[in-house]
Write an enzyme that holds these catalytic residues in place. Sequence first.
Site, PDB file in Angstrom:
ATOM      1  N   GLN A  58     -45.713  48.887 -33.110  1.00 53.91           N
ATOM      2  CA  GLN A  58     -44.358  49.319 -32.739  1.00 53.91           C
ATOM      3  C   GLN A  58     -43.294  48.268 -33.015  1.00 53.91           C
ATOM      4  OE1 GLN A  58     -43.240  52.244 -31.936  1.00 53.91           O
ATOM      5  NE2 GLN A  58     -45.256  53.210 -31.933  1.00 53.91           N
TER       6      GLN A  58
ATOM      7  N   SER B 199     -48.809  49.248 -38.734  1.00 56.46           N
ATOM      8  CA  SER B 199     -48.830  50.549 -39.401  1.00 56.46           C
ATOM      9  C   SER B 199     -47.514  50.757 -40.137  1.00 56.46           C
ATOM     10  CB  SER B 199     -49.019  51.624 -38.333  1.00 56.46           C
ATOM     11  OG  SER B 199     -48.809  52.904 -38.879  1.00 56.46           O
ATOM     12  N   ALA B 200     -47.591  50.979 -41.457  1.00 58.73           N
ATOM     13  CA  ALA B 200     -46.361  51.015 -42.271  1.00 58.73           C
ATOM     14  C   ALA B 200     -45.442  52.184 -41.938  1.00 58.73           C
ATOM     15  CB  ALA B 200     -46.725  51.048 -43.755  1.00 58.73           C
ATOM     16  N   HIS B 201     -45.989  53.329 -41.604  1.00 57.39           N
ATOM     17  CA  HIS B 201     -45.104  54.476 -41.421  1.00 57.39           C
ATOM     18  C   HIS B 201     -44.295  54.365 -40.131  1.00 57.39           C
ATOM     19  CE1 HIS B 201     -47.121  57.201 -38.434  1.00 57.39           C
ATOM     20  NE2 HIS B 201     -48.093  56.356 -38.677  1.00 57.39           N
TER      21      HIS B 201
ATOM     22  N   CYS C 120     -48.198  68.702 -20.004  1.00 58.71           N
ATOM     23  CA  CYS C 120     -47.806  70.068 -20.341  1.00 58.71           C
ATOM     24  C   CYS C 120     -47.281  70.176 -21.770  1.00 58.71           C
ATOM     25  CB  CYS C 120     -46.817  70.617 -19.322  1.00 58.71           C
ATOM     26  SG  CYS C 120     -45.733  69.396 -18.599  1.00 58.71           S
TER      27      CYS C 120
ATOM     28  N   GLY D 169     -52.709  52.255 -39.496  1.00 56.24           N
ATOM     29  CA  GLY D 169     -52.730  51.351 -38.356  1.00 56.24           C
ATOM     30  C   GLY D 169     -53.988  51.569 -37.520  1.00 56.24           C
ATOM     31  N   THR D 170     -54.374  52.817 -37.384  1.00 58.04           N
ATOM     32  CA  THR D 170     -55.571  53.144 -36.597  1.00 58.04           C
ATOM     33  C   THR D 170     -56.819  52.529 -37.213  1.00 58.04           C
ATOM     34  OG1 THR D 170     -54.637  55.165 -35.681  1.00 58.04           O
ATOM     35  CG2 THR D 170     -57.030  55.089 -35.870  1.00 58.04           C
TER      36      THR D 170
END
Lengths: 460, 460
Positions: free
Chosen positions: B177, B194-196, B320, B69-70
Amino acid sequence: MPYFDAASAAPLHPVARQALLAALDEGWADPARLYREGRRARLLLDAAREAAAEAVGCRPDELVFTSSGTTAVHAGIAGALSGRRRVGRHLAHSAVEHSSVLHSAAAHEAAGGSCTEVPVDRFGAVDPAAFDAALRADTALACLQSANHEVGTEQPVAEVAALCAGAGVPLLVDAAQSLGWGPVPAGWSLLTASAHKWGGPAGVGLLAVRKGTRFSPQGPAGERESGRAPGFENLPAIVAAAASLRAVRDGAAAEAVRLRALVDRIRSVVAERVPDVEVVGDPVRRLPHLVTFSCLYVDGETLLHELDRREFSVSSGSSCTSSTLTPSHVLKAMGVLSEGNVRVSLPPGTAGADVDRFLEVLPGVVAEVREGLGAPASAAPSPGPAASLVVDALGRRCPIPVIELAKVIGEVAVGATVTVLADDEAARLDIPAWCEMRGQEYVGEEPADRGSAYVVRRLS
Amino acid sequence: MPYFDAASAAPLHPVARQALLAALDEGWADPARLYREGRRARLLLDAAREAAAEAVGCRPDELVFTSSGTTAVHAGIAGALSGRRRVGRHLAHSAVEHSSVLHSAAAHEAAGGSCTEVPVDRFGAVDPAAFDAALRADTALACLQSANHEVGTEQPVAEVAALCAGAGVPLLVDAAQSLGWGPVPAGWSLLTASAHKWGGPAGVGLLAVRKGTRFSPQGPAGERESGRAPGFENLPAIVAAAASLRAVRDGAAAEAVRLRALVDRIRSVVAERVPDVEVVGDPVRRLPHLVTFSCLYVDGETLLHELDRREFSVSSGSSCTSSTLTPSHVLKAMGVLSEGNVRVSLPPGTAGADVDRFLEVLPGVVAEVREGLGAPASAAPSPGPAASLVVDALGRRCPIPVIELAKVIGEVAVGATVTVLADDEAARLDIPAWCEMRGQEYVGEEPADRGSAYVVRRLS
């Protein structure tokens, strides 16, 4: 069904398959996360990196996984050129690199950089002295493959690496074709490879950058793989790639000996049984599993199709089987015949009987294709009376211009010329190659209204 | 072992696994080759492209497969910006896009382009009018996610698409998403996914570019995927991605209803049972499976660790728990609390009983973490005598500066101020958020010798 195109892609190694399956269950989560699925994925990623680094001969923190060999080359060249931009913007590479290197070089030139293409000899190897001469004060990077992907010739990597070191120029070695067979000689600064070439899965490349090499990743920033390979890690495939590299290497020495003998057999039997053939590439300093030859008067696409009908899968660098209408840049740089080109690359485990069957089938198939094209007989005809002739092969594609030349050479007197008018790119390579094979003189190329005029003088 | 981080990566869908296995056998060869293994691979690739295009709602020749996807986002933004370079070099995007968009924007600015970040409301949504106002005569591209990856809020894609169309600006929609849940509203020019994220394998992204959209691929040229995604196609993963997208979509409507109810339950029970919590994101216009909340006086890393010990896997946008020392840019843009942040994203098939157990466990875990940090009680202490106070929290990390503030607020008189000296980035977000939650006045931030001085006035 013998598959003889391992240099394109190898079938998945059983170890890769097994590792992939296990990692699909254990390694689907994000290795950057703190929870147990993420920690498990991180452990798998770390172990894969260690295994791959050991096979490459580098530290794990010098190696990242990319999405392919091509993206490894793109990222490696762009990062190294940018890292040394203050030194200069010159890139040196051999003329027979993989297209990913040549495309990177073209992009670099388009962006204002300069490139030197180091020529190769008739075997496809660079001369270390010529490579050295291409290194300049402003050379940011040099690229040399470990072995050629089309003809199998090994490059003098160790010698070139030493010369690069002497000149203070980092050397990127594209080891895509050789890494499964053994480590690359020492001296490289960057190394790239592709898992599906050694029996790993598609979707994984390696990029190793030695500590101390100036490197500045290009493109949008990324959090993954030290910022050198964007996107979520393809972990199951990475695990499979690393496991299969190790497995392939374990058997590589013995298998290399066996395949080397099979390829030697192909080299000699093809030269012996197929008339008008040119077996190319270095017969000794070469990959164990790969051989390329070209057949005069043969249309590559028909040849591949006929071999496929007989269940042999091979590839070709002929323009008549590619979509680009230009012959392979490798054959071109070597100055060898490109028509009727066949590359045979044997996957590990190839049965000798399949090779024998290929060698039995091939001569008949070549003869059949030639007959279909009306190719002239091999023997040189006795000289004819004509002073000189012009043959119009405009609009005709490889191998027709060469066939037309061969048909009329018999009609002209010794000392007379045949001029071939052709606009197929392959003619530029194949007409001189024909002259070399036939002992005729290639006078040269002249511009014509359409295409070019190739002049050949009959010597015998 | 409930895994509640589907928004990072979903476990492999059974259909994806099955398709992957079949394609490992049938689809390992080069789809560009003419022999039978290559033709078989080509058929699989074509079928996968058709299936994915149908799910996306585009023509097969508008869609390419990338390595993630990136990389789809990187390639889409770079290609669209370059394709419209003559129009101008301005890029508009929401402030809450995925890091791949923000990193592309930063690279574009570094290369001399300009960007406008469209702000979001407290729910994380852009205002279409504000987005419209960001479109200029020189705007080459606009980017808007379909839904936010950290808080689940759906963006007004249809409205923004209409405004972009009116302005003649192509819109890239990052649907990473949401694509598993349904198609993106019409009107986009480019779409990425993005497939995953939908249960497909890692290593596959989608990039769709509508016909008529000016697009000029950047980086070195490539022969694969219409020149838009370099490198050998990761065919088994592509086949698995397409098959699982179809399978996931088949069950999406029913599963969305079920998960939506579970998330509603989390939203209400968390707000009810956990004191000093802020449940963020749009309660209605949101992804069905995702909810985010932040807990005052809680250290995100400890909270995640304690939840992990109890076998719940969730993620966090708190500084954090990240390696960057800055809170999530999404929470920052929304102006909501970032400390003690938890994102719960339920994979399809999540059992209601697991959610119930999470809701039983959570309040105790939060209380335990707060106790460990010496956090003050929830009830506001009666006003003290002090006129004003300065608290030195320099060098202390989130959530300590806010805890120190809460401890001393009881000591000052109504109308008096507490000034917190802090150099932790999260303080800039969390001190105002604390004031909002506590009904105190956030006066502002002043530069200090080290870090900043955050001034809070006691109102009650």
